[in-house]
Design a protein around this motif. Structure first.
Motif: not given
Length: 700
Positions: A138, A178, A181-182, A190, A193
């Motif tokens: 990420c 998750l 991190r959103m 982005r 993800l």
């Protein structure tokens, strides 16, 4: 360390740290061969020593070339171990992951390359490190070096392949990472993800829909991204999830509804449209799950009805109609108060379309949940009616509504009046109602309204204090003022006046009112009201009156009033038997001749009729001063007021009868007309008598 050095030639170690890539690569091949030979002989202790040497002396070295050589060496060792690499992953993977955050971009690049080669060898065995790898990828997806980004993308694709074919992947452990991190705003992250969400959702064994509430808000947040590509990817993912929701039998609508309500108010047009579209589908599919969220959903829909974007307005109106068509029960957590509050708040909207729909909702709630909504609306009006001007307007409006809708008075009248008495004060409400009804032009309505108010006064617990005040009408100013205030409008109903006098312990006046009645007054409606009163006399509210019958000598006018009522009742009626049974229990030991003679002699109020200013004593202590007992009430004037009002009612009844008779005559002149049947109300009236009945001449 010694074991490792014994199997690792010095030249190999030297070449691993060389600045030339080719030398490091050749050294790595040497390491691969050494580890492969050790693995074939089963010497895992020396293998661990070699890995430990590569980690401590190379990957954690302050020299960049050493770190690069260490990463290549660890990948080579994993290739040499092949199928036995899984038992050494705890040593191999952590130092590689640590290198993802190295300051040197080339080291980060080689870390991606090394982990790629390791993953190719161990495949699903490295799933235990998935969360750490995902977190590292990420970050690398937004790396400043394009080469690192490219290497990270290659590694990312391999990891996705491994996850989709693995049965050891834990979605429960992954979702918290998750969700965290959103909320990242970086466009590369982005994209990373959304890519993972899409891939995991495509795996049949992974239930991403069940965890959708955890990352739904993040997806909606991406719809307003400045990058068209990201908006498109997020919209595509959301569309796929919405389709899955339509086909699924188990969906957590509640948590997602809260998110959608917030997103429906987004300043971004595309986000609002998507949110309202989802809400529309939820209203159709959600069923009972959405009942507790109806108010919040309505709060999102009503403003969108006036949205500047036509597509949003169309979907919002459709959703509004769908929601209004659902008939939920308050027992199912349907919060009528919350919905009414939302509708009331939207009445202040600057947009006309929203205000109109809010009014429609209030009307709908009144029709379906009249009791609950009436109380809530009254609460709102009561707050406004604290001001005297608004209070008068409220009561006038209420009387008007009862006048034009008699069914409302019949079904909800008691509820409304009692609630207003609680909110605004019983005496204040009754005084204002009496003042309005005194001059009411519709005499039939006035009579009905007074009878309803009288029944509420006699039975409702909310008006117990008002009853206590009226009981003191002969001894204090507050009671007298209230009695006089109610008397004028209570004159519309003979039985209401008699009830009021009995409640205020003005028994002699009650007897006078009874004997003033003429035959036209004693009809079916009167007898029905009398039946109700007789039954009320047996309730705890009139317990004081029944106890006074133990002293008939002191309360002789009470006795005469009750006997007067008894004489008006048909002998076969249940009310007649109830009252006669009660009167049979009255003891006779406390009568004396003077009292009997005074109660039975002459016309009631004979002195009053000749001298309008004189006062008459009521029941009670006969030794008390008459002026104090009367408390300034001119009963002769009150009796004349009652008789005058009843004459108006009789004239009104005759006028109506004449109108009906005229209509009947016209119908008879029409050829082949059906014979006219008189209305029930006339056929039930007792035979009229033109002459006035004298005192004491009571007839049933």
């Amino acid at each position: 360390m010694a074991d490792a050095l014994s199997v690792m030639p010095a030249a190999v170690l030297r070449n691993l740290s060389d600045k030339l890539y080719e030398k490091r690569k050749n050294a790595a091949l040497e390491v691969e061969g050494i580890v492969k030979q050790l693995a074939s002989s089963g010497d895992h202790e020396k293998i661990s020593a070699v890995i430990n040497l590569l980690t401590t002396e190379f990957t954690y070295s302050p020299q960049a070339n050493h770190r690069k050589g260490g990463l290549i060496g660890l990948a080579a060792a994993t290739v040499g171990l092949t199928s036995e690499a899984a038992q050494h992953l705890e040593q191999i993977v952590p130092p590689v992951l640590n290198s993802f955050s190295d300051q040197d971009s080339r080291v980060r690049y080689y870390a991606c390359e090394a982990l790629y080669n390791i993953a190719k060898v161990v495949r699903g065995d490295f799933i235990i490190f998935f969360n750490q790898i995902f977190d590292a990828l990420c970050k690398l997806s937004a790396d400043s070096d394009p080469n690192v980004q490219s290497a990270a993308h290659l590694l990312d694709r391999l990891v996705k392949d491994i996850v989709t074919e693995s049965d050891q992947f834990s979605i429960e452990e992954f979702i918290p990472l998750l969700r965290e991190r959103m909320n990242v705003l970086n466009p590369y992250v982005r994209q990373f993800l959304v890519g993972w969400i899409t891939v995991l959702d495509s795996v049949p064994d992974i239930d991403m829909l069940g965890f959708l509430p955890d990352f739904l808000d993040g997806l909606f947040n991406m719809l307003s991204d400045s990058s068209h590509e990201i908006r498109q990817q997020a919209d595509s993912a959301l569309s796929e999830f919405l389709q899955e929701i339509k086909n699924s039998q188990s969906v957590d609508y509640g948590r997602m509804a809260e998110i959608l309500v917030q997103r429906a108010a987004s300043p971004d047009e595309f986000t609002r449209l998507t949110a309202i579209t989802w809400i529309n589908e939820f209203v159709k599919l959600g069923g009972d799950q959405l009942v507790p969220y109806y108010a919040d959903i309505l709060g999102a829909i009503l403003p969108c009805i006036s949205d500047k974007e036509e597509k949003i307005r169309v979907v919002a109106r459709e959703t509004n109609e769908e929601l209004r068509a659902i008939k939920a029960d308050p027992a199912e957590a349907f919060d009528v108060g919350a919905i009414l509050s939302i509708a009331r708040r939207q009445l202040d909207s600057e947009w006309e379309a929203t205000r109109i729909e809010a009014l429609h909702w209030i009307s709908t709630l009144l029709n379906r949940h009249r009791s609950e909504v009436v109380l809530l609306v009254l609460d709102i009006h009561a707050c406004i009616a604290q001001d005297p001007l608004h209070f008068r307007q409220l009561v006038v409006f209420l009387v008007h509504k009862f006048r034009v809708d008699h069914s409302l008075l019949e079904r909800r009248g008691a509820l409304v009046i009692r609630r207003l008495c609680v909110l605004l004060g019983a005496e204040r409400v009754y005084r204002e109602l009496s003042n309005i009804l005194e001059g009411e032009a519709d005499l039939d309505f006035a009579c009905t309204m007074v009878q309803a108010l009288n029944l509420i006064l006699l039975t409702s617990s909310e008006l117990s204090e008002l009853r206590e005040v009226l009981k003191q009408s002969l001894v204090n100013t507050a009671g007298k003022d209230l009695f006089v205030s109610l008397y004028a409008s209570w004159c519309h109903s003979p039985m209401a006046i008699i009830s009021l006098c009995l409640l205020a312990q003005m028994y002699q006046h009650a007897s006078a009112v009874i004997q003033s009645l003429v035959e036209e007054d004693i009809n079916v409606k009167f007898l029905v009201q009398l039946d109700k009163l007789i039954r009320l006399l047996e309730t705890p509210i009139f317990a004081y009156l029944r106890l006074q019958l133990l002293e008939p000598g002191r309360y002789i006018w009470l006795l005469k009033a009750l006997y007067g009522l008894l004489m008006l009742l048909p002998q076969q009626s249940a009310a007649f038997k109830i009252l006669r049974t009660r009167l049979k229990t009255v003891p006779s030991y406390s009568f004396n001749g003077d009292q009997l003679k005074r109660a039975s002699s002459g016309n009631l109020y004979s002195q009053i009729l000749h001298h309008s200013g004189s006062q008459i004593a009521e029941d009670g202590d006969v030794n008390q001063d008459n002026g104090n007992l009367q408390n300034g009430i001119n009963f002769a004037s009150r009796l004349q007021q009652f008789e005058q009002m009843q004459r108006q009612h009789r004239m009104h009844a005759k006028s109506q009868a004449q109108s009906r008779n005229s209509s009947t005559s016209l119908l008879k002149d029409v050829p082949k007309a059906e014979p006219w049947v008189p209305p029930t109300s006339d056929t039930n009236r007792l035979p009229s008598r033109s002459s006035r009945r004298g005192p004491g001449q009571l007839h049933a």
